[in-house]
Design a protein around this motif. Sequence first.
Motif, PDB file in Angstrom:
ATOM      1  N   THR A 254      42.884  42.529  33.551  1.00  0.00           N
ATOM      2  CA  THR A 254      41.600  41.831  33.542  1.00  0.00           C
ATOM      3  C   THR A 254      41.611  40.690  34.550  1.00  0.00           C
ATOM      4  OG1 THR A 254      41.339  42.446  31.214  1.00  0.00           O
ATOM      5  CG2 THR A 254      39.923  40.679  32.050  1.00  0.00           C
ATOM      6  N   ARG A 255      42.715  39.954  34.631  1.00  0.00           N
ATOM      7  CA  ARG A 255      42.838  38.863  35.599  1.00  0.00           C
ATOM      8  C   ARG A 255      42.700  39.383  37.023  1.00  0.00           C
ATOM      9  NH1 ARG A 255      45.211  37.247  39.442  1.00  0.00           N
ATOM     10  NH2 ARG A 255      46.710  38.928  39.340  1.00  0.00           N
ATOM     11  N   ALA A 256      43.354  40.498  37.328  1.00  0.00           N
ATOM     12  CA  ALA A 256      43.304  41.065  38.684  1.00  0.00           C
ATOM     13  C   ALA A 256      41.874  41.479  39.041  1.00  0.00           C
ATOM     14  CB  ALA A 256      44.255  42.253  38.796  1.00  0.00           C
ATOM     15  N   ALA A 257      41.179  42.120  38.126  1.00  0.00           N
ATOM     16  CA  ALA A 257      39.793  42.526  38.381  1.00  0.00           C
ATOM     17  C   ALA A 257      38.905  41.299  38.559  1.00  0.00           C
ATOM     18  CB  ALA A 257      39.273  43.401  37.244  1.00  0.00           C
ATOM     19  N   LEU A 258      39.092  40.305  37.710  1.00  0.00           N
ATOM     20  CA  LEU A 258      38.278  39.089  37.795  1.00  0.00           C
ATOM     21  C   LEU A 258      38.532  38.358  39.122  1.00  0.00           C
ATOM     22  CD1 LEU A 258      36.206  37.327  36.370  1.00  0.00           C
ATOM     23  CD2 LEU A 258      38.105  36.155  35.224  1.00  0.00           C
ATOM     24  N   ALA A 259      39.769  38.322  39.566  1.00  0.00           N
ATOM     25  CA  ALA A 259      40.082  37.685  40.853  1.00  0.00           C
ATOM     26  C   ALA A 259      39.365  38.405  41.999  1.00  0.00           C
ATOM     27  CB  ALA A 259      41.590  37.667  41.086  1.00  0.00           C
ATOM     28  N   ASP A 260      39.328  39.723  41.941  1.00  0.00           N
ATOM     29  CA  ASP A 260      38.589  40.481  42.955  1.00  0.00           C
ATOM     30  C   ASP A 260      37.099  40.159  42.878  1.00  0.00           C
ATOM     31  OD1 ASP A 260      40.944  41.657  43.810  1.00  0.00           O
ATOM     32  OD2 ASP A 260      40.555  43.575  42.798  1.00  0.00           O
TER      33      ASP A 260
ATOM     34  N   VAL B 233      35.749  37.367  41.902  1.00  0.00           N
ATOM     35  CA  VAL B 233      35.537  36.024  42.454  1.00  0.00           C
ATOM     36  C   VAL B 233      35.437  36.094  43.981  1.00  0.00           C
ATOM     37  CG1 VAL B 233      36.623  33.758  42.800  1.00  0.00           C
ATOM     38  CG2 VAL B 233      36.509  34.759  40.502  1.00  0.00           C
ATOM     39  N   THR B 234      36.248  36.927  44.603  1.00  0.00           N
ATOM     40  CA  THR B 234      36.162  37.116  46.051  1.00  0.00           C
ATOM     41  C   THR B 234      34.787  37.642  46.439  1.00  0.00           C
ATOM     42  OG1 THR B 234      38.541  37.511  46.213  1.00  0.00           O
ATOM     43  CG2 THR B 234      37.176  38.337  48.026  1.00  0.00           C
ATOM     44  N   ILE B 235      34.279  38.592  45.671  1.00  0.00           N
ATOM     45  CA  ILE B 235      32.946  39.149  45.928  1.00  0.00           C
ATOM     46  C   ILE B 235      31.883  38.070  45.740  1.00  0.00           C
ATOM     47  CG2 ILE B 235      31.212  40.784  45.073  1.00  0.00           C
ATOM     48  CD1 ILE B 235      33.681  42.632  44.373  1.00  0.00           C
ATOM     49  N   LEU B 236      31.994  37.268  44.671  1.00  0.00           N
ATOM     50  CA  LEU B 236      31.018  36.202  44.413  1.00  0.00           C
ATOM     51  C   LEU B 236      30.949  35.244  45.594  1.00  0.00           C
ATOM     52  CD1 LEU B 236      31.807  35.301  40.690  1.00  0.00           C
ATOM     53  CD2 LEU B 236      29.970  36.752  41.547  1.00  0.00           C
ATOM     54  N   ARG B 237      32.084  34.879  46.120  1.00  0.00           N
ATOM     55  CA  ARG B 237      32.118  33.959  47.267  1.00  0.00           C
ATOM     56  C   ARG B 237      31.521  34.613  48.510  1.00  0.00           C
ATOM     57  NH1 ARG B 237      37.991  32.122  45.587  1.00  0.00           N
ATOM     58  NH2 ARG B 237      37.433  30.421  44.187  1.00  0.00           N
ATOM     59  N   ARG B 238      31.902  35.851  48.756  1.00  0.00           N
ATOM     60  CA  ARG B 238      31.416  36.562  49.936  1.00  0.00           C
ATOM     61  C   ARG B 238      29.899  36.763  49.888  1.00  0.00           C
ATOM     62  NH1 ARG B 238      34.411  41.234  49.695  1.00  0.00           N
ATOM     63  NH2 ARG B 238      32.645  42.401  48.937  1.00  0.00           N
ATOM     64  N   LYS B 239      29.370  36.968  48.694  1.00  0.00           N
ATOM     65  CA  LYS B 239      27.927  37.208  48.534  1.00  0.00           C
ATOM     66  C   LYS B 239      27.121  35.913  48.420  1.00  0.00           C
ATOM     67  CE  LYS B 239      28.202  41.743  48.256  1.00  0.00           C
ATOM     68  NZ  LYS B 239      27.625  42.606  49.265  1.00  0.00           N
ATOM     69  N   GLY B 240      27.787  34.766  48.362  1.00  0.00           N
ATOM     70  CA  GLY B 240      27.073  33.493  48.295  1.00  0.00           C
ATOM     71  C   GLY B 240      26.413  33.231  46.952  1.00  0.00           C
ATOM     72  N   THR B 241      27.077  33.618  45.889  1.00  0.00           N
ATOM     73  CA  THR B 241      26.532  33.440  44.547  1.00  0.00           C
ATOM     74  C   THR B 241      26.458  31.962  44.176  1.00  0.00           C
ATOM     75  OG1 THR B 241      27.468  35.565  43.913  1.00  0.00           O
ATOM     76  CG2 THR B 241      26.849  34.083  42.126  1.00  0.00           C
ATOM     77  N   GLU B 242      25.324  31.561  43.628  1.00  0.00           N
ATOM     78  CA  GLU B 242      25.099  30.163  43.254  1.00  0.00           C
ATOM     79  C   GLU B 242      25.512  29.862  41.818  1.00  0.00           C
ATOM     80  OE1 GLU B 242      20.989  29.181  44.188  1.00  0.00           O
ATOM     81  OE2 GLU B 242      21.091  30.620  45.843  1.00  0.00           O
ATOM     82  N   ARG B 243      25.289  30.801  40.920  1.00  0.00           N
ATOM     83  CA  ARG B 243      25.617  30.609  39.496  1.00  0.00           C
ATOM     84  C   ARG B 243      26.190  31.897  38.927  1.00  0.00           C
ATOM     85  NH1 ARG B 243      20.141  28.931  39.211  1.00  0.00           N
ATOM     86  NH2 ARG B 243      19.796  30.711  37.871  1.00  0.00           N
ATOM     87  N   VAL B 244      27.067  31.745  37.932  1.00  0.00           N
ATOM     88  CA  VAL B 244      27.649  32.905  37.278  1.00  0.00           C
ATOM     89  C   VAL B 244      27.693  32.668  35.771  1.00  0.00           C
ATOM     90  CG1 VAL B 244      30.032  32.091  37.574  1.00  0.00           C
ATOM     91  CG2 VAL B 244      29.593  34.528  37.263  1.00  0.00           C
ATOM     92  N   ARG B 245      27.447  33.725  35.025  1.00  0.00           N
ATOM     93  CA  ARG B 245      27.609  33.695  33.568  1.00  0.00           C
ATOM     94  C   ARG B 245      28.539  34.842  33.213  1.00  0.00           C
ATOM     95  NH1 ARG B 245      23.337  35.141  28.691  1.00  0.00           N
ATOM     96  NH2 ARG B 245      24.715  34.483  26.995  1.00  0.00           N
ATOM     97  N   MET B 246      29.558  34.532  32.431  1.00  0.00           N
ATOM     98  CA  MET B 246      30.488  35.562  31.977  1.00  0.00           C
ATOM     99  C   MET B 246      30.438  35.616  30.468  1.00  0.00           C
ATOM    100  SD  MET B 246      34.496  36.117  32.755  1.00  0.00           S
ATOM    101  CE  MET B 246      35.408  37.420  31.923  1.00  0.00           C
ATOM    102  N   VAL B 247      30.267  36.829  29.947  1.00  0.00           N
ATOM    103  CA  VAL B 247      30.299  37.023  28.507  1.00  0.00           C
ATOM    104  C   VAL B 247      31.455  37.947  28.166  1.00  0.00           C
ATOM    105  CG1 VAL B 247      27.830  36.606  28.178  1.00  0.00           C
ATOM    106  CG2 VAL B 247      28.638  38.937  28.519  1.00  0.00           C
ATOM    107  N   ALA B 248      32.010  37.710  27.004  1.00  0.00           N
ATOM    108  CA  ALA B 248      33.093  38.536  26.485  1.00  0.00           C
ATOM    109  C   ALA B 248      32.651  39.081  25.130  1.00  0.00           C
ATOM    110  CB  ALA B 248      34.369  37.714  26.337  1.00  0.00           C
TER     111      ALA B 248
END
Length: 129
Positions: free
Chosen positions: A60-66, A68-83
């Motif tokens: 899960t950590r490895a997928a989430l780290a990937d 985060v790279t996508i979020l930065r590359r796409k210029g995301t302003e806000r994120v919500r994560m639900v579990a």
Amino acid sequence: MARVAAIDCGTNSIRLLVADVTGTAGDVDLRDVHREMRIVRLGQGVDATGVLAPEALERTRAALADYVTILRRKGTERVRMVATSATRDAANREDFFGMVRDVLGAEAEVISGDEEARLSFVGAVGRVD
């Protein structure tokens, strides 16, 4: 227009949606920018052991780290994560939340089964007249 992201971490998969949001509170329109889903099996053995397995947390950590790279590359302003269910009852759920804080820089929110069902329904029929 705002670029936002949603991350849904379930028992078996972790999903990412990055979208552009336009409109007002009463009339919001989303345009998908990026969608992705990975099988991480976070809930591996949790029913039997009562804990999230270290290897499941690492997947899960490895997928989430990937993501985060996508979020930065796409210029995301806000994120919500639900579990969802795997994290609701695990004795070591704080290991999961600490990992999310470290990797994402934001808190994961555990949602109830009712909220999970409601969000799934809205997501499935949201664009159906």
